[in-house]
Design an enzyme around this catalytic site. Structure first.
Site, mmCIF file in Angstrom:
data_model
loop_
_atom_site.group_PDB
_atom_site.id
_atom_site.type_symbol
_atom_site.label_atom_id
_atom_site.label_comp_id
_atom_site.label_asym_id
_atom_site.label_seq_id
_atom_site.Cartn_x
_atom_site.Cartn_y
_atom_site.Cartn_z
ATOM 1 C CG HIS A 82 28.783 36.692 39.988
ATOM 2 N ND1 HIS A 82 29.219 35.398 39.756
ATOM 3 C CD2 HIS A 82 29.800 37.319 40.599
ATOM 4 C CE1 HIS A 82 30.453 35.263 40.224
ATOM 5 N NE2 HIS A 82 30.834 36.420 40.736
ATOM 6 C CG ASP A 161 37.943 35.144 36.307
ATOM 7 O OD1 ASP A 161 38.369 36.253 36.689
ATOM 8 O OD2 ASP A 161 37.259 34.413 37.020
ATOM 9 N NE ARG A 168 41.741 40.943 40.000
ATOM 10 C CZ ARG A 168 40.429 40.737 40.078
ATOM 11 N NH1 ARG A 168 39.864 39.734 39.438
ATOM 12 N NH2 ARG A 168 39.675 41.544 40.787
ATOM 13 C CB SER A 183 37.035 38.981 37.437
ATOM 14 O OG SER A 183 36.742 37.855 38.213
ATOM 15 C CE LYS A 187 33.862 34.683 37.737
ATOM 16 N NZ LYS A 187 34.900 34.971 38.717
HETATM 17 N N1 URA Z 1 34.131 37.963 42.250
HETATM 18 C C1 URA Z 1 34.703 37.562 41.088
HETATM 19 O O1 URA Z 1 34.291 36.601 40.466
HETATM 20 N N2 URA Z 1 35.760 38.275 40.647
HETATM 21 C C2 URA Z 1 36.263 39.346 41.296
HETATM 22 O O2 URA Z 1 37.209 39.941 40.813
HETATM 23 C C3 URA Z 1 35.655 39.740 42.503
HETATM 24 C C4 URA Z 1 34.573 39.029 42.962
#
Ligand code: URA
Length: 438
Positions: A82, A161, A168, A183, A187
């Site tokens: 990620h 999220d 946000r 966040s 995930k």
């Molecule tokens: N990517 C994400 O999934 N969440 C964030 O808060 C920032 C980047």
């Protein structure tokens, strides 16, 4: 317990307990706590911060707000990757087929672009017919048979999220390390992989603009991943100029295909090989970064990586032949060159990634709200990167791809202004600042 009291506590800088955090996330997810109270809490967190323990509690509460995927029936060590978000970041498109070809199953949950940053799900939609809304069964089947699958966040995977991120985004509370860490990691933990590799970007096009903040974010996420029993590594990479040359959905896919065919830009490949080495290490394939790089280069050179990408596109409903004939992918009608400002010849000193990302978004390539439709065919291709020389005034520094003349002209100006040129030679910047491994 009352949300009002929790906001008050955080506003005064007190530490929230696990029970308080869990109450807040559960009741926000089910709609009992309204957006305005959560927005106040998010802003209090931005000002007061969170301890490591609070961040972990927040992550786990968000992970537990919905379903978790069980990937155990897929043999092998499943590794997820990620990025914290950037401009021109098509790394996942290049890395996933390489890793799949090297026997590392890639079960990837990706996101859409937001603001000035791009998202893998949008990029993949440039293949007509390709679906990223895979049900769990189909997702697992594709990982098993093709070695890779990329899907959007299903409705019930870390739903807290989904809600929080949208909130946000409109309350100027995105760039806070604990909120970003929770966040991303909620995930990643919900999507069931055995190991996680994080690409933490820093520079003006990243959410963490300062290097020290990026390191802190990387350390926080690594400790959350390890605390949850997952092998977790991170790389800190440069996002002070766009990654590679292409910015914009289809244009980035074209560049990713070129990279898979052995003709990728140096900085993109550097990031791909760094993250790929960490993924191969996490998967137990090799701990030697040189050997890992050679394995990846070989997979590209043999043509296996691009073939695997074509199989993946086909398996998710697209036409795999388009990967081998990328000229069939639709790009915008207008292609206009951008030149450096008059009298500005010499060496490129800076390219503001944030401004390039914003210019692409304004061309229609990104969305201002989560639901907005986007134009996949528009974007920017940089002809010059930091350190390159501009030898003549009529040498383009970039091309803008647009479907609308007015927007095209605005983007050309923005791209021109994003460049700083100097008469002194400039060293090529580092692409990777460092890694956190065992
Ligand atoms: N990517 C994400 O999934 N969440 C964030 O808060 C920032 C980047």
């Amino acid at each position: 317990m009352r949300m009002y009291d929790l906001i008050q506590e955080k506003k005064e800088g007190r530490v929230l307990s696990k029970e308080e955090i869990s109450y807040m996330i559960q009741n926000y997810t089910n709609g009992t706590i309204p957006d305005y109270q959560m927005a106040a809490m998010l802003m209090a967190i931005c000002f007061q911060g969170m301890t490591q323990e609070e961040t972990l509690d927040l992550t786990l509460a968000m992970r537990d707000s919905g379903d978790t995927l069980d990937l155990s029936e897929i043999p092998g060590i499943k590794v997820d990757k990620h990025s914290t978000g950037g401009v021109g970041d098509k790394t996942s498109l290049v890395l996933s087929p390489i890793l799949a070809e090297l026997g590392v199953p890639v079960a990837k949950m990706s996101g859409r672009g937001l603001g000035h940053t791009g998202g893998t799900i949008d990029k993949l939609e440039c293949f007509p017919g390709l679906s990223t809304s895979l049900g769990e069964k189909q997702f697992l089947e594709n990982v098993r048979t093709v070695g890779m699958a990329i899907a959007g966040q299903t409705a019930n995977l870390a739903p807290a999220d989904k809600k929080l991120y949208a909130l946000r985004d409109v309350t100027a509370t995105v760039a806070q390390p604990s909120l970003i860490a929770a966040s991303i990691m909620s995930k990643k933990l919900a999507s069931g992989s055995d190991a996680i590799v994080l690409d933490v970007k820093t520079g003006n096009g990243a959410f963490m603009q300062k290097y020290e903040d990026a390191v802190q974010l990387a350390q926080t996420m690594v400790s959350i991943g390890r605390g949850a029993g997952k092998t977790t590594y991170a790389a800190i990479t440069n996002m002070s100029q766009p990654l590679g040359r292409a910015v914009g959905n289809t244009l980035e896919v074209l560049e990713a295909i070129q990279a898979l065919q052995g003709d990728g830009p140096e900085d993109l490949l550097e990031v791909v090989y760094t993250l790929g080495s960490l993924m191969l290490r996490a998967a137990g394939k090799t701990c030697d970064a040189k050997e890992a790089r050679a394995m990846m280069e070989q997979v590209i050179a043999s043509g296996r990586a691009v073939d695997r990408f074509a199989k993946f596109v086909e398996a998710q409903g697209g036409d795999g032949r388009q990967v081998l004939h990328p000229e069939t992918l639709a790009v915008a009608e207008i292609k206009k060159p951008v030149y450096a400002k008059t009298g500005c010849m010499g060496y490129v000193k800076e390219i503001q990634a944030l401004d390039i990302g914003t210019a692409c978004m304004k061309l229609g390539g990104g969305r201002l709200t989560k639901e907005a439709a986007i134009d996949l065919s528009v974007g920017i291709v940089l002809e010059k990167k930091v350190g390159d020389q501009i030898c003549a005034q009529d040498e383009p520094i970039a091309y803008v791809y647009a479907n609308d003349r007015e927007r095209c002209d605005e983007a050309c100006l923005a791209v021109q202004n994003a460049f700083t040129v100097t008469d002194q030679p400039v060293e090529k910047p580092r692409c990777v600042y460092g890694c956190i491994v065992d």
